[in-house]
Motif scaffolding. Structure first.
Motif, PDB file in Angstrom:
ATOM      1  N   ASP A 106     -76.529  18.589 -56.580  1.00 53.10           N
ATOM      2  CA  ASP A 106     -76.104  17.362 -57.260  1.00 53.10           C
ATOM      3  C   ASP A 106     -74.637  17.465 -57.680  1.00 53.10           C
ATOM      4  O   ASP A 106     -73.910  16.468 -57.678  1.00 53.10           O
ATOM      5  CB  ASP A 106     -76.967  17.097 -58.498  1.00 53.10           C
ATOM      6  N   ALA A 107     -74.207  18.675 -58.048  1.00 53.09           N
ATOM      7  CA  ALA A 107     -72.814  18.867 -58.441  1.00 53.09           C
ATOM      8  C   ALA A 107     -71.869  18.621 -57.268  1.00 53.09           C
ATOM      9  O   ALA A 107     -70.754  18.121 -57.454  1.00 53.09           O
ATOM     10  CB  ALA A 107     -72.606  20.271 -58.999  1.00 53.09           C
ATOM     11  N   SER A 108     -72.298  18.949 -56.061  1.00 57.11           N
ATOM     12  CA  SER A 108     -71.459  18.684 -54.888  1.00 57.11           C
ATOM     13  C   SER A 108     -71.315  17.186 -54.650  1.00 57.11           C
ATOM     14  O   SER A 108     -70.231  16.701 -54.324  1.00 57.11           O
ATOM     15  CB  SER A 108     -72.049  19.370 -53.645  1.00 57.11           C
ATOM     16  N   PHE A 109     -72.420  16.454 -54.817  1.00 56.49           N
ATOM     17  CA  PHE A 109     -72.343  14.998 -54.669  1.00 56.49           C
ATOM     18  C   PHE A 109     -71.465  14.389 -55.765  1.00 56.49           C
ATOM     19  O   PHE A 109     -70.747  13.411 -55.513  1.00 56.49           O
ATOM     20  CB  PHE A 109     -73.738  14.383 -54.714  1.00 56.49           C
ATOM     21  N   ALA A 110     -71.519  14.957 -56.971  1.00 61.38           N
ATOM     22  CA  ALA A 110     -70.743  14.401 -58.078  1.00 61.38           C
ATOM     23  C   ALA A 110     -69.270  14.801 -58.013  1.00 61.38           C
ATOM     24  O   ALA A 110     -68.384  13.948 -58.115  1.00 61.38           O
ATOM     25  CB  ALA A 110     -71.345  14.846 -59.412  1.00 61.38           C
ATOM     26  N   TYR A 111     -68.999  16.097 -57.820  1.00 57.11           N
ATOM     27  CA  TYR A 111     -67.618  16.587 -57.864  1.00 57.11           C
ATOM     28  C   TYR A 111     -66.878  16.365 -56.545  1.00 57.11           C
ATOM     29  O   TYR A 111     -65.785  15.787 -56.520  1.00 57.11           O
ATOM     30  CB  TYR A 111     -67.590  18.065 -58.245  1.00 57.11           C
ATOM     31  N   GLN A 112     -67.449  16.866 -55.441  1.00 65.38           N
ATOM     32  CA  GLN A 112     -66.756  16.704 -54.166  1.00 65.38           C
ATOM     33  C   GLN A 112     -66.958  15.298 -53.584  1.00 65.38           C
ATOM     34  O   GLN A 112     -66.088  14.789 -52.899  1.00 65.38           O
ATOM     35  CB  GLN A 112     -67.225  17.762 -53.158  1.00 65.38           C
ATOM     36  N   GLY A 113     -68.105  14.688 -53.884  1.00 64.72           N
ATOM     37  CA  GLY A 113     -68.370  13.342 -53.396  1.00 64.72           C
ATOM     38  C   GLY A 113     -67.673  12.288 -54.236  1.00 64.72           C
ATOM     39  O   GLY A 113     -66.642  11.741 -53.866  1.00 64.72           O
ATOM     40  N   SER A 164     -58.842  21.358 -65.046  1.00 66.04           N
ATOM     41  CA  SER A 164     -57.444  20.924 -65.119  1.00 66.04           C
ATOM     42  C   SER A 164     -57.209  19.564 -64.467  1.00 66.04           C
ATOM     43  O   SER A 164     -56.079  19.060 -64.480  1.00 66.04           O
ATOM     44  CB  SER A 164     -56.538  21.972 -64.457  1.00 66.04           C
ATOM     45  N   GLU A 165     -58.257  18.973 -63.915  1.00 59.63           N
ATOM     46  CA  GLU A 165     -58.114  17.660 -63.279  1.00 59.63           C
ATOM     47  C   GLU A 165     -57.843  16.575 -64.335  1.00 59.63           C
ATOM     48  O   GLU A 165     -58.078  16.768 -65.523  1.00 59.63           O
ATOM     49  CB  GLU A 165     -59.388  17.311 -62.501  1.00 59.63           C
ATOM     50  N   GLN A 166     -57.398  15.417 -63.861  1.00 58.26           N
ATOM     51  CA  GLN A 166     -57.112  14.294 -64.746  1.00 58.26           C
ATOM     52  C   GLN A 166     -58.409  13.593 -65.175  1.00 58.26           C
ATOM     53  O   GLN A 166     -59.447  13.731 -64.545  1.00 58.26           O
ATOM     54  CB  GLN A 166     -56.189  13.297 -64.046  1.00 58.26           C
ATOM     55  N   ARG A 167     -58.296  12.827 -66.247  1.00 55.34           N
ATOM     56  CA  ARG A 167     -59.474  12.165 -66.810  1.00 55.34           C
ATOM     57  C   ARG A 167     -60.168  11.275 -65.774  1.00 55.34           C
ATOM     58  O   ARG A 167     -61.401  11.192 -65.743  1.00 55.34           O
ATOM     59  CB  ARG A 167     -59.070  11.344 -68.034  1.00 55.34           C
ATOM     60  N   ASP A 168     -59.401  10.586 -64.933  1.00 55.80           N
ATOM     61  CA  ASP A 168     -59.988   9.689 -63.938  1.00 55.80           C
ATOM     62  C   ASP A 168     -60.954  10.427 -63.021  1.00 55.80           C
ATOM     63  O   ASP A 168     -61.997   9.880 -62.635  1.00 55.80           O
ATOM     64  CB  ASP A 168     -58.873   9.029 -63.114  1.00 55.80           C
ATOM     65  N   PHE A 169     -60.619  11.658 -62.678  1.00 54.27           N
ATOM     66  CA  PHE A 169     -61.506  12.477 -61.847  1.00 54.27           C
ATOM     67  C   PHE A 169     -62.858  12.653 -62.533  1.00 54.27           C
ATOM     68  O   PHE A 169     -63.922  12.487 -61.918  1.00 54.27           O
ATOM     69  CB  PHE A 169     -60.858  13.835 -61.584  1.00 54.27           C
ATOM     70  N   PHE A 170     -62.844  12.970 -63.810  1.00 55.66           N
ATOM     71  CA  PHE A 170     -64.090  13.228 -64.538  1.00 55.66           C
ATOM     72  C   PHE A 170     -64.892  11.945 -64.768  1.00 55.66           C
ATOM     73  O   PHE A 170     -66.127  11.997 -64.836  1.00 55.66           O
ATOM     74  CB  PHE A 170     -63.792  13.938 -65.856  1.00 55.66           C
ATOM     75  N   GLU A 171     -64.199  10.822 -64.890  1.00 58.27           N
ATOM     76  CA  GLU A 171     -64.916   9.551 -64.986  1.00 58.27           C
ATOM     77  C   GLU A 171     -65.691   9.299 -63.690  1.00 58.27           C
ATOM     78  O   GLU A 171     -66.834   8.823 -63.707  1.00 58.27           O
ATOM     79  CB  GLU A 171     -63.942   8.402 -65.253  1.00 58.27           C
ATOM     80  N   LYS A 172     -65.077   9.618 -62.563  1.00 58.48           N
ATOM     81  CA  LYS A 172     -65.749   9.452 -61.274  1.00 58.48           C
ATOM     82  C   LYS A 172     -66.930  10.411 -61.147  1.00 58.48           C
ATOM     83  O   LYS A 172     -67.992  10.046 -60.628  1.00 58.48           O
ATOM     84  CB  LYS A 172     -64.761   9.685 -60.132  1.00 58.48           C
TER      85      LYS A 172
END
Length: 217
Positions: A106-113, A164-172
Motif C-alpha cells: 500500500d505504501a508503494s501505491f501511496a508514495y510512488q503512485g 524532506s519532500e514538500q508538503r504537496d507530496f505528502f498531501e498526495k
C-alpha cells in the motif's frame, strides 16, 4: 512467484500511514494485543526486514542518492519486498506465525503512485509479479492531517530523503492512502491518528477485537 493465500496458516497484518502518524508506538501496541490473544508474532518492516532489505533501505532513505529516478525507487522497493517475502514473511506465515509489518505494498501505491505520479498499473504489475496472490489480511491506516504529521516528525529526528519532500507530496500520499481505504474497506481500517495516544489505541483496540472475533478467536 505464485502464492496461494489459502495455504498460509498465519495472518498478515500491516500498518500504514504518513509521516508522524505514530506507527512505532502503535505497532508495539498491536503486537501486545496479539500476544495477549495467544498469537506468536513476527514484527518486521519495509523497506527492510532482511540484511539485503536493510541495505536497500539505506539507499532509499539516505540523502546520498537524492534525485533518484522514480522508477528506480519503485524497483528498489519491490526488490527489497521480494527478498522480504521469500526470506521472512512467507516462511513465518507457513509456520502459523502472525506477521505484523510496518508498511507494505500500500505504501508503494501511496508514495510512488500517488506521491511520485507513477501509474497504478505499473505498480500493480510488480505487485502481482512479486507477491502472487498474497495480500495483507488486515491493514490499519493511521491517518492525520499532513501539517500535524510533519510537525510531529520534525520533533523526532533529522528528516530522511522522503521526509524532506514538500508538503504537496505528502498531501498526495495521504489522498492515495485514503483512496485505497475507500476501495478496500473490508481490509483497510482507517484510524484517526490526530488525538492523544490513548484515543488512538482505543480505536485500534476496537478494530483488533472485532477482527479476532470475526475469525472466531
Amino acid at each position: 512467484m505464485t502464492v496461494i493465500k489459502a495455504k498460509t496458516k498465519g495472518r498478515f497484518i500491516t500498518v500504514e500511514g504518513g509521516e508522524g502518524a505514530g506507527k512505532s508506538s502503535n505497532l508495539a501496541y498491536i503486537q501486545s494485543l496479539l500476544e495477549v490473544a495467544g498469537k506468536q508474532v513476527l514484527f518486521t518492516r519495509e523497506p527492510g526486514g532482511t540484511p539485503l532489505g536493510e541495505a536497500i533501505r539505506e539507499l532509499l532513505l539516505g540523502h546520498k542518492h537524492t534525485g533518484m529516478a522514480d522508477d528506480t525507487e519503485l524497483l528498489l522497493m519491490f526488490a527489497a519486498r521480494a527478498e522480504h517475502l521469500q526470506q521472512k514473511i512467507l516462511p513465518a506465515l507457513e509456520q502459523g506465525i502472525w506477521v505484523l509489518c510496518d508498511r507494505f505494498t500500500d505504501a508503494s501505491f501511496a508514495y510512488q503512485g500517488a506521491g511520485r505520479g507513477l501509474s497504478r498499473e505499473k505498480i500493480a504489475n510488480l505487485e502481482r509479479f512479486v507477491q502472487g496472490s498474497l495480500r495483507p489480511d488486515l491493514t490499519l491506516l493511521l491517518d492525520l492531517p499532513v501539517e500535524t504529521g510533519l510537525q510531529r516528525a520534525g520533533q523526532r529526528s533529522e528528516p530522511d530523503r522522503f521526509e524532506s519532500e514538500q508538503r504537496d507530496f505528502f498531501e498526495k500520499v495521504r489522498a492515495g492512502y485514503l483512496q485505497i481505504a475507500a476501495r478496500e474497506p473490508d481490509r483497510v481500517k482507517v484510524v484517526d491518528a490526530s488525538p492523544a495516544l490513548e484515543s488512538v489505541q482505543s480505536q485500534i483496540d476496537t478494530i483488533m477485537r472485532h477482527y479476532l472475533e470475526s475469525l472466531g478467536e
